[in-house]
Write an enzyme that holds these catalytic residues in place. Structure first.
Site, PDB file in Angstrom:
ATOM      1  N   ASP A 166       0.870  -1.180   0.000  1.00 51.92           N
ATOM      2  CA  ASP A 166       0.000   0.000   0.000  1.00 51.92           C
ATOM      3  C   ASP A 166       0.906   1.229   0.000  1.00 51.92           C
ATOM      4  OD1 ASP A 166      -2.193   1.731   0.279  1.00 51.92           O
ATOM      5  OD2 ASP A 166      -2.063   1.659   2.460  1.00 51.92           O
ATOM      6  N   GLU A 200      -1.478  -1.537  -4.511  1.00 52.87           N
ATOM      7  CA  GLU A 200      -2.689  -0.738  -4.638  1.00 52.87           C
ATOM      8  C   GLU A 200      -2.479   0.362  -5.668  1.00 52.87           C
ATOM      9  OE1 GLU A 200      -5.428  -0.424  -1.440  1.00 52.87           O
ATOM     10  OE2 GLU A 200      -5.389   1.759  -1.533  1.00 52.87           O
ATOM     11  N   ASP A 227      -1.936   0.786   7.968  1.00 51.22           N
ATOM     12  CA  ASP A 227      -1.068   0.722   6.782  1.00 51.22           C
ATOM     13  C   ASP A 227      -0.736  -0.732   6.441  1.00 51.22           C
ATOM     14  OD1 ASP A 227      -0.757   3.484   6.116  1.00 51.22           O
ATOM     15  OD2 ASP A 227       0.580   3.720   7.828  1.00 51.22           O
TER      16      ASP A 227
END
Lengths: 169, 169
Positions: free
Chosen positions: B11, B70, B142
């Site tokens: 991410d 992502e 996260d």
């Protein structure tokens, strides 16, 4: 200033990244320039690998001490900015990994430094690049844009040195 | 599918990049996860060097075959997209250099795959990550976001394998 000071200028693009190395001392001259064109058949990660590898090879071959990169503030939209950011990421990474000092210049600053006009066109910038480096043949615009970034950095350093020396140029 | 299939989910963020490795076969389990936080005192090129180096070390340590990242389509503006693009560039580069297959998933696809709702909140996504990996302690958001990307990829592969096998799951 080092005995042999070289600046690598880079004009990043997602499909064509121009680069150019100029030597500043003892005299201003073109060392080498080129364009990195990852094929459209490559996916984004593989394009980044190619840009990073070619730029790392350029740095190894021509040993610049400084990298000056065009800062693409005015991308058309968030999506094109994101894609362009990937290419710039690979470029800045290659420079920092090789221990180069990395500076970034917005396009308007580069145009202003080369031509005295922050709105100058690419052809006018190329004309000044050819004038400053005493080139006979016109380089492709991707290369002249990259050389312009290197020369903008050189101009700024020269001006700063003149200020340190106490005034006049 | 390989005897020991591992997926690295990432991410990306300009200041915090979550990562997580899940093992898919023989059983779904968490291998390791963490957050890369380049200090605010670093300039952009040095932040990219740190992200690239840490992710390269993660890949070497945990040997995933696949990287799922992502895809940040909805950045607020061109400037923040550009900066985020730099971090993603360093991330995709690290994966491709290590020979990983790299896949990208938009946030809505990840949320849909984990919760059945493309608009789900981060806490709901984390809840499903904990459920699927049978975690007792809640990871930082996260990290759960990164694990969610890995699990979205796993879900898609699992579905595709079921289709190839001729239907039912």
């Amino acid at each position: 200033m080092a005995a042999r000071m070289r600046i690598l200028g880079v004009d990043p693009g997602s499909h064509a990244t121009g680069w150019g190395v100029v030597q500043v001392t003892p005299a201003l001259r073109l060392v080498a320039s080129g364009v990195i064109r990852p094929g459209h058949e490559l996916n984004l990660p593989d394009r980044l690998v190619l840009i990073h590898a070619e730029l790392t090879a350029v740095i190894a071959a021509h040993a610049p001490q400084v990298m000056a990169v065009e800062d693409l503030f005015n991308a058309r939209n968030a999506r094109s900015s994101l894609i362009l950011g990937h290419a710039r990421g690979a470029i800045l990474l290659a420079g920092a990994q090789a221990g180069l000092a990395v500076s970034e210049y917005p396009p308007g600053t580069v145009k202003q430094a080369l031509t005295g006009n922050g709105q100058a066109g690419k052809e006018q910038v190329r004309f000044m690049v050819m004038r400053l480096l005493q080139l006979v043949d016109a380089p492709p615009l991707d290369e002249s844009d990259a050389l312009a970034v290197a020369l903008a950095h050189q101009g700024r350093q020269r001006f700063a040195a003149a200020l340190r020396a106490g005034g006049g140029r």
